[in-house]
Design a protein around this motif. Sequence first.
Motif, PDB file in Angstrom:
ATOM      1  N   ALA A   1       2.827 -64.255 -36.142  1.00 24.94           N
ATOM      2  CA  ALA A   1       2.255 -64.275 -37.484  1.00 24.94           C
ATOM      3  C   ALA A   1       3.419 -64.427 -38.456  1.00 24.94           C
ATOM      4  O   ALA A   1       4.257 -63.532 -38.585  1.00 24.94           O
ATOM      5  N   MET A   2       3.470 -65.582 -39.145  1.00 22.15           N
ATOM      6  CA  MET A   2       4.634 -65.916 -39.959  1.00 22.15           C
ATOM      7  C   MET A   2       4.353 -65.794 -41.452  1.00 22.15           C
ATOM      8  O   MET A   2       3.297 -66.203 -41.933  1.00 22.15           O
ATOM      9  N   VAL A   3       5.310 -65.236 -42.175  1.00 20.58           N
ATOM     10  CA  VAL A   3       5.281 -65.203 -43.644  1.00 20.58           C
ATOM     11  C   VAL A   3       6.566 -65.839 -44.154  1.00 20.58           C
ATOM     12  O   VAL A   3       7.598 -65.838 -43.462  1.00 20.58           O
ATOM     13  N   LEU A   4       6.496 -66.390 -45.376  1.00 24.97           N
ATOM     14  CA  LEU A   4       7.608 -67.146 -45.949  1.00 24.97           C
ATOM     15  C   LEU A   4       8.063 -66.539 -47.260  1.00 24.97           C
ATOM     16  O   LEU A   4       7.299 -65.892 -47.965  1.00 24.97           O
ATOM     17  N   SER A   5       9.330 -66.798 -47.599  1.00 23.30           N
ATOM     18  CA  SER A   5       9.857 -66.385 -48.904  1.00 23.30           C
ATOM     19  C   SER A   5      11.060 -67.247 -49.236  1.00 23.30           C
ATOM     20  O   SER A   5      11.800 -67.676 -48.338  1.00 23.30           O
ATOM     21  N   LYS A   6      11.267 -67.486 -50.510  1.00 25.15           N
ATOM     22  CA  LYS A   6      12.538 -68.049 -50.934  1.00 25.15           C
ATOM     23  C   LYS A   6      13.620 -66.996 -50.663  1.00 25.15           C
ATOM     24  O   LYS A   6      13.437 -65.806 -50.942  1.00 25.15           O
ATOM     25  N   ALA A   7      14.741 -67.443 -50.125  1.00 29.02           N
ATOM     26  CA  ALA A   7      15.795 -66.502 -49.751  1.00 29.02           C
ATOM     27  C   ALA A   7      16.273 -65.686 -50.946  1.00 29.02           C
ATOM     28  O   ALA A   7      16.466 -64.467 -50.840  1.00 29.02           O
ATOM     29  N   GLY A   8      16.445 -66.341 -52.076  1.00 36.07           N
ATOM     30  CA  GLY A   8      16.925 -65.626 -53.261  1.00 36.07           C
ATOM     31  C   GLY A   8      15.976 -64.541 -53.714  1.00 36.07           C
ATOM     32  O   GLY A   8      16.409 -63.447 -54.110  1.00 36.07           O
ATOM     33  N   HIS A   9      14.689 -64.822 -53.634  1.00 34.94           N
ATOM     34  CA  HIS A   9      13.697 -63.832 -54.057  1.00 34.94           C
ATOM     35  C   HIS A   9      13.683 -62.637 -53.109  1.00 34.94           C
ATOM     36  O   HIS A   9      13.586 -61.482 -53.545  1.00 34.94           O
ATOM     37  N   LEU A  10      13.797 -62.896 -51.812  1.00 32.44           N
ATOM     38  CA  LEU A  10      13.822 -61.810 -50.829  1.00 32.44           C
ATOM     39  C   LEU A  10      15.053 -60.932 -51.032  1.00 32.44           C
ATOM     40  O   LEU A  10      14.968 -59.697 -50.972  1.00 32.44           O
ATOM     41  N   CYS A  11      16.191 -61.554 -51.277  1.00 30.18           N
ATOM     42  CA  CYS A  11      17.446 -60.808 -51.382  1.00 30.18           C
ATOM     43  C   CYS A  11      17.550 -59.979 -52.655  1.00 30.18           C
ATOM     44  O   CYS A  11      18.181 -58.913 -52.654  1.00 30.18           O
ATOM     45  N   THR A  12      16.948 -60.445 -53.741  1.00 31.22           N
ATOM     46  CA  THR A  12      17.104 -59.754 -55.030  1.00 31.22           C
ATOM     47  C   THR A  12      15.932 -58.847 -55.385  1.00 31.22           C
ATOM     48  O   THR A  12      16.058 -58.004 -56.277  1.00 31.22           O
TER      49      THR A  12
END
Length: 463
Positions: free
Chosen positions: A319-330
């Motif tokens: 089961a996969m979810v996605l995020s922009k890396a910058g948004h996840l990190c900040t």
Amino acid sequence: MVSPPSPSSSSSSSGLLTVNRYEPELISPAGDTPRELKPLSDLDGQDWLRFMLPLLLFYPQSPSMKGREDPARVVKEALAKALVYYYPLAGRIREGPDCKLGVDCTGEGILFVEADADVSLQELGDSMKPPCGFVNEVLCDVAGSGGIIGCPLLSVTRLKCGGFILGIRLNHAISNSVGLKQFLEAAAELACGASVLSQPPVWRREILKARDPPRVTCTHPEFEDTVDAGSAVAMSDLTNMAHGSFFFGPREVASIKKRLPQHLLPKCSTFELVTACLWKCRTIALEVEPDDVVRLSCVINARGLNVPRGYYGSTSVKAMVLSKAGHLCTSPLGYAVELVKKAKEMVSEEYVRSFIDASVIKGGPNHTTVWDYVVADTTKVGFEAVDFGWGKPVYGGVAGAVPSISIYVKYKTREGEEGIVAAIMLPERAMRRFQEELEKMTDKGTVSEDQYGVDSSMIRSKL
């Protein structure tokens, strides 16, 4: 059938222990078994399951067995008996048209290696937990035992204290961790004197085949083509990787929980918390470009969906979810926790069927792997309960991580503290950054260059 090992032997040393091995032998079923070709399910054949799963179980000395029984002989005889019921495991995986996998039930058997090591269980200490630095000594490469169509391998390494290490390397395409534990329990029952199994095995791989016609009814980003395949070059260089092991006990979990908003505290599981924390720290450590999409794949066991008791094939989907890396990190940690919860909640019976159908429509295994972090939880599988007559193992579970995949195991420290160990593999430079980020999350001080802490100890190795 079981025959005595050849007296010739070889030895190898990891720095942690030296192992003297007998010549490998094949353990075949202890009775007649059908010769047939058994197709695997469309779920078994997924490309992300096509790897050898190494597991280790560490057994202490048993006063009642001292001087009376040789663990290698007991395990070999029990294995031969269990293979009468689980005879496909004594066969060989074959790949047919359209990358479809099947099992040629030849009855050839499982490779078995008997060995002796120069250490006691007490001396091994916390080196038993993944990533185990001596896994290659107790699960050595034997000709014919590697690759997708290779032979399964099992070993018994006797320790000088009277305990032993049981090692297993089985192709994940034919059985997942739950199925493997079921097979080992069957062998253990027979070793302890049972004449019949309390739970007979069930094959029935047809229940997890694609529908006719296949139809995709859910969103499956794990099958979508990507255009950023060049972004993750650092994760493809296996010659410069570090293998880390991190312990999450009550103290670590409480520290991470302090970072959550109040509304998430009552309904956040330990799996969700640890997974969100690891995903965020890993993404920061890899220095992914802020606009790149990163993916988290939770391996969810769908065994409750009309799968009969005794079934030992794979029942796991991603089961996969996605995020922009910058948004996840900040973003605050709660953002990652919400995504982990979303991944778990999307898995219904229809999702599983749609997942299987999507893989068939794609024309074979075709999973996206770019910036994908896969996590699997085996803490409830129960390897620590498998008893061949020596009592329960002090540790039983996977031997470590593989690139982009972390497998959680239950672990008790030498001080008696219970928790979860998560193994992770990263490029060496990224591993240092990862640990620094994790220490911030768990409120621990920075460690020196040549020290990796106690609860979050890390063993580094070239692969």
